[in-house]
Design an enzyme around this catalytic site. Sequence first.
Site, PDB file in Angstrom:
ATOM      1  N   GLY A   1       1.029  -1.014   0.012  1.00 40.24           N
ATOM      2  CA  GLY A   1       0.120   0.100   0.087  1.00 40.24           C
ATOM      3  C   GLY A   1       0.859   1.084  -0.029  1.00 40.24           C
ATOM      4  O   GLY A   1       2.148   1.384   0.317  1.00 40.24           O
TER       5      GLY A   1
ATOM      6  N   TYR B   1      -6.624   7.778  -0.267  1.00 42.45           N
ATOM      7  CA  TYR B   1      -6.301   6.630   0.532  1.00 42.45           C
ATOM      8  C   TYR B   1      -7.338   6.110   1.209  1.00 42.45           C
ATOM      9  O   TYR B   1      -7.825   4.950   1.135  1.00 42.45           O
ATOM     10  CB  TYR B   1      -5.157   7.286   1.403  1.00 42.45           C
TER      11      TYR B   1
HETATM   12  N1  NAD Z   1       1.755   2.078   9.164  1.00 39.63           N
HETATM   13  C1  NAD Z   1       0.630   2.359   9.580  1.00 39.63           C
HETATM   14  O1  NAD Z   1       0.383   2.953  10.415  1.00 39.63           O
HETATM   15  C2  NAD Z   1      -0.464   1.823   8.842  1.00 39.63           C
HETATM   16  C3  NAD Z   1      -1.686   2.136   9.118  1.00 39.63           C
HETATM   17  C4  NAD Z   1      -2.812   1.560   8.305  1.00 39.63           C
HETATM   18  C5  NAD Z   1      -2.916   0.976   7.360  1.00 39.63           C
HETATM   19  N2  NAD Z   1      -1.291   0.606   6.950  1.00 39.63           N
HETATM   20  C6  NAD Z   1      -1.388  -0.252   5.773  1.00 39.63           C
HETATM   21  O2  NAD Z   1      -0.435  -1.331   5.936  1.00 39.63           O
HETATM   22  C7  NAD Z   1       0.232  -1.735   4.826  1.00 39.63           C
HETATM   23  C8  NAD Z   1       1.716  -1.646   5.056  1.00 39.63           C
HETATM   24  O3  NAD Z   1       2.005  -0.324   5.297  1.00 39.63           O
HETATM   25  P1  NAD Z   1       3.461   0.109   5.955  1.00 39.63           P
HETATM   26  O4  NAD Z   1       3.494   1.019   6.887  1.00 39.63           O
HETATM   27  O5  NAD Z   1       4.274  -1.351   6.262  1.00 39.63           O
HETATM   28  O6  NAD Z   1       4.146   0.664   4.588  1.00 39.63           O
HETATM   29  P2  NAD Z   1       5.525   0.745   4.099  1.00 39.63           P
HETATM   30  O7  NAD Z   1       5.680   1.689   3.029  1.00 39.63           O
HETATM   31  O8  NAD Z   1       6.510   0.537   4.912  1.00 39.63           O
HETATM   32  O9  NAD Z   1       5.555  -0.957   3.136  1.00 39.63           O
HETATM   33  C9  NAD Z   1       4.737  -0.999   2.057  1.00 39.63           C
HETATM   34  C10 NAD Z   1       5.409  -1.950   1.155  1.00 39.63           C
HETATM   35  O10 NAD Z   1       4.462  -2.296  -0.200  1.00 39.63           O
HETATM   36  C11 NAD Z   1       5.340  -2.197  -1.250  1.00 39.63           C
HETATM   37  N3  NAD Z   1       4.501  -1.499  -2.541  1.00 39.63           N
HETATM   38  C12 NAD Z   1       4.343  -0.504  -2.722  1.00 39.63           C
HETATM   39  N4  NAD Z   1       3.489  -0.431  -4.117  1.00 39.63           N
HETATM   40  C13 NAD Z   1       4.109  -1.796  -4.469  1.00 39.63           C
HETATM   41  C14 NAD Z   1       3.544  -2.291  -5.636  1.00 39.63           C
HETATM   42  N5  NAD Z   1       2.810  -1.500  -6.816  1.00 39.63           N
HETATM   43  N6  NAD Z   1       3.909  -3.506  -5.720  1.00 39.63           N
HETATM   44  C15 NAD Z   1       4.325  -4.237  -5.014  1.00 39.63           C
HETATM   45  N7  NAD Z   1       4.706  -3.870  -3.743  1.00 39.63           N
HETATM   46  C16 NAD Z   1       4.455  -2.411  -3.360  1.00 39.63           C
HETATM   47  C17 NAD Z   1       6.453  -1.018  -0.962  1.00 39.63           C
HETATM   48  O11 NAD Z   1       7.613  -1.116  -1.769  1.00 39.63           O
HETATM   49  C18 NAD Z   1       6.628  -1.375   0.503  1.00 39.63           C
HETATM   50  O12 NAD Z   1       7.999  -2.064   0.746  1.00 39.63           O
HETATM   51  C19 NAD Z   1      -0.227  -0.738   3.604  1.00 39.63           C
HETATM   52  O13 NAD Z   1      -1.202  -1.203   2.979  1.00 39.63           O
HETATM   53  C20 NAD Z   1      -0.659   0.627   4.455  1.00 39.63           C
HETATM   54  O14 NAD Z   1      -1.794   1.175   3.846  1.00 39.63           O
HETATM   55  C21 NAD Z   1      -0.237   1.132   7.694  1.00 39.63           C
END
Ligand code: NAD
Lengths: 426, 445
Positions: free
Chosen positions: B287, B351
Site C-alpha cells: 500500500g 487513500y
Molecule cells: N503504518 C501504519 O500505521 C498503517 C496504518 C494503516 C494501514 N497501513 C497499511 O499497511 C500496509 C503496509 O504499510 P507499511 O506501513 O508497512 O508501509 P511501507 O511503505 O513501509 O511498506 C509498504 C510496502 O509495499 C510495497 N509496495 C508499494 N507499492 C507496491 C506495488 N505496486 N507492488 C508491490 N509492492 C508495492 C512497498 O515497496 C513497501 O515495501 C499498507 O497497505 C498501509 O496502507 C499502515
Amino acid sequence: MAPRRAAVVGGNRIPFARSNGPYAHAANQDMLTAALDGLVSRFGLAGERLGEVAAGAVLKHSRDFNLTREAVLGSALAPSTPAYDVQQACGTGLEAAILVANKIALGQLDSGIAGGVDTTSDAPIAVNERLRQALLAANRAKSTGARLAALARIRPNHLVPEIPRNSEPRTGMSMGDHAAATALRWQVTREDQDALTVTSHHRLAAAYDRGFFDDLLTPYLGLNRDQNLRPDSSLEKLATLKPVFGRGEGATMTAANSTPLTDGASAVLLASDEWAADHGLPVLAHFVDAETAAVDYVHGEEGLLMAPAYAVPRLLARNGLTLQDFDFYEIHEAFASQVLSTLAAWESPEFCKEKLGLDAPLGSIDRAKLNVNGSSLAAGHPFAATGGRIVATLAKLLAERGSGRGLISICAAGGQGVVAILEAAK
Amino acid sequence: MSDWYRDMTNSAVLGGLTRRLGLPRPAVLRRHTPGDPLLTGPALVVAAGTGPLVAAVSDLLRADGAEVRFEADGERLAAVVLDATGAETPAELEEVRTALGPALRRLAPSGRVVILGRPPVEADGPTAAATRQALVGIARSVAKEARGGATANLIQVSDGAEDALASTLRFFLSGRSAYVSGQVVRVSPAEVPDAADPTTPHAGRVAVVTGAARGIGASIAETLARDGATVICVDIPAQGQALSTVANRIGGTALQLDITAADAPARLAEHVVERHGGADVIVHNAGITRDKLLANMDEARWASVIAVNLEAQLRINAALLETAGALKENARIVCVSSMSGIAGNRGQVNYAASKAGVIGLVEATAPLLRERGATINAVAPGFIETEMTAAMPFGTREVGRRINSLSQGGLPVDVAETIGWLAQTASAGVTGQTVRVCGQSLLGA
Ligand SMILES: NC(=O)c1ccc[n+]([C@@H]2O[C@H](COP(=O)([O-])OP(=O)(O)OC[C@H]3O[C@@H](n4cnc5c(N)ncnc54)[C@H](O)[C@@H]3O)[C@@H](O)[C@H]2O)c1
C-alpha cells in the site's frame, strides 16, 4: 550411458555499476555474496546445501584466495556447500558454468551455482617489486642487525605501488589497442561499431522496460539498473566522441563503442532436471556443449580477441550444426569491433579456409538474432560477471520462446575464447 | 521507532511522577513468543443467561493448559470469558454486572476479557436482538475501562458455529491480539478442517505476502513463517535487495513484481501454480499514501493510490480465482485496509477511498469464496509504529499514538498476528469481515 544434460534453472545479478560509482566501497566478496543471496531468495534455497559453487574474479586481492567459499559462508546458503575459485580472464563466468554443468552431466552433482564478480574500484594494489624483495629479505634475516640492513635498502621510489593495468603482460599493449589492430585488419568501420553500440543500449533499455530483468536481477546499494545504460544513446551523439584506442586515420574505437570499467557480480543456478523438479523449479534451458580456444597473438599470428572465431567452428562441427542453426547469438561485446571482426572472419572464405581449414565460410548470421536484449556495451562488463549475465539472459530468452537454440561467445585476455550452446528446455 | 513516553512512564523514577501527575501510563503489552502458554494465569469462565458454551470453553482452555475457575476467589486473573450466548432478555444482562464487574478488578496486566454472544441479526424478535446488541456496548465500554494493557472483545457466535469458535477464542485470549480491543467478530457455521497444531497453525502452507520488503509486510511474512508457512515475498523490483533479505531470513522466496503492472496478476497466479502448486494464503498488504487535500490533488497521486491499494487487490483476486489450481482448497485471503478507510482522514481522500473500497471488496468477495471453503477478511490498522509513522511531525505522531484505549501505537507484529489468525484454516467461520488493529482508537469508532 549418455551423460544427462545440465539445466539452467535461473540466474541473478546485481546491476552493473561504473568504476568508482555506487559500488566504489564494495569488495568482490560483498558483491558476490549479494548476487548469491539474490539467487537464493529467488529460488527459496536458504539453508540448503548445494553441490558446489564455482566462481571467480579477474582482479583479485591476495587475501581473497578463497573468495567464493568466503562468499558462500557469508550467504544464506548452507555452510556445508563447497566452493572453489575459477579464473580464465573474461571467460571466468562462462567457464565456471561449464565446469558445474559438466559435473552435473556426469552425475557428480545434482545442483550448483556458477558465478563471477569483479571490481575495478576496489582493485588490489601490489607493492613495488623492489619493496617486496626488501621486505622478504628482512623477513628471512636471522638477526636484528641483518633485518635492519635489509630494510635500509628501501628507497622512497620503492614505495610507489603497482596498480593493475588492463594490458597484456607479453605485449605491453592494452586490450583496446590490440582490438584496434584487429579492427583495422578486418576493416571494421566506425559507423558499424557505433550502430552496434546504439542498438545494444536501445535493446537493453527495452528489455528493462518490459520487465525482462525483474527475475534476473536484484538491486544493490540503491542501483536498480545498469549504470552504464543510456536509453537515449544515438548515432549523432556517438559520432562526436574522439577515438581512444588505435592511432591516426584508422582509429575508430571510442569510449562508447568499447566497454567501460565496471563493477558487478552474477550467479547462475544449474541443476539436473530431477533436482529442479523436486524443488518445484521450472527449467529454462539446457547446457548442450562448450568449447574453448586460444590463439597466438604474441607473435602476431592472430588478434588478441579472435579466439572465439576458432572455438565456434569446432563446437559446431562436434554438434553437427551450422552457424545459422541458432535462434539467438550472445556475442559478448568487449568492444563493438570485436563482435564485428568475429562476424567478418566467419564470412570470409579465405579466413575460413586458411585459418579454420573449412571448404566454405561459416557465413553470416541474422543480425536481428544477435544480442537481442543488448550486451556488454550497454550493461557494462565486470570481467568475471559477464558469463553469468549472458547464460541467464540467454536461458530466459529460450524459455520465453519455448524452443530453439542459442550460441554464446566470449573473448578473453591472453588470446582465449570460451563458447557454449544452450537449448530451450522441452 | 521507540516509544519514549511509554518507556519513561514505566521506569522506576519517572513512572511515579507520571502517576502523581495523573498522566496516562501506557502499559508494556504482552505479545506472543513461540512456546508461550495461552494464558499467564487462571481464567474465569462465567455466564450471563444459561451459558450454553461454558463447558466447551472450559474444555478448550484446559486443553491449552490454562487453569479454569468458575468463581473469582481473590487471585489475579489472566482472562475472563463471559458466555452471554444464552442471554435473550435485558434482565439477564444483570449477570454481566454481577459476574464480570468484580472480576475486572482482579484482571492481571495485559488481561483478556472475551464476551461470547449471538449475532443480533439472527435474533428471534426485538427483545433478543436488543439484548444481543447490548453486548456490543458492553464490550466496547469494558475495553475502555480496562487498564494495564488489558483488552476486551466480543465474539458473536452464530447458532451452529460453536465448533468453529476455537481459533478466534484462542486469538483473543493470547498475546497475539495485544493491540486488538473493543472489536466485534462474528463466527459463522463452517466446516473446520482437521485441527492443525495451534502452535504452528500454518505448517505446510504456502502464503503470498505483497509489500513484504519492509514495515508491516515484512512482519507479516516473518510471523506466517514462524508459524510454519512457506512465504512468497512480493515487492516492487526496486525493493529487491530488502525483499531478498527478508525472504532469506525466513526461508521463503522473493518475487520482484509491481502488483500494478498489467501482467502482474497473471504472473503471480502462474508463479504460485508453477512453483508451489497453488497458494493457501494471500495477504494483500502492499500500500502507498500520496497525501494532499482533495482541492490540490493531482491525477498521479489519485491514480497511483487507487491502483496499488485497491485495483491491484481486485485484479489479483480475479486472476487467482480464474486460474485453475492457483488458490488451494480452504484458501484464506486477508486484505490490509486502514482506519482511514473507516473514519476518513483529512488530506487522504484518495487513500481513504482505496481503503474503504477494500472493506467493500471483502464483503462482496466472501460469498464467492464460500463454496471453495475459502474466506476473505480485512484488517484495518490504526497507528502502527513504522517508517511511515516515524516520518510524521512530532505532534501529529504523539496524538496518533495516544488517542486509543491502550495509549500507545501498535507494532507491525500486532497487525501480522491478526492476519495470521484470520489466515488459519481453523478460522473458516470468519469471513467477509474487517477487524481493526488499533488499540480501540477513538477515530471512526
Ligand atoms: N503504518 C501504519 O500505521 C498503517 C496504518 C494503516 C494501514 N497501513 C497499511 O499497511 C500496509 C503496509 O504499510 P507499511 O506501513 O508497512 O508501509 P511501507 O511503505 O513501509 O511498506 C509498504 C510496502 O509495499 C510495497 N509496495 C508499494 N507499492 C507496491 C506495488 N505496486 N507492488 C508491490 N509492492 C508495492 C512497498 O515497496 C513497501 O515495501 C499498507 O497497505 C498501509 O496502507 C499502515
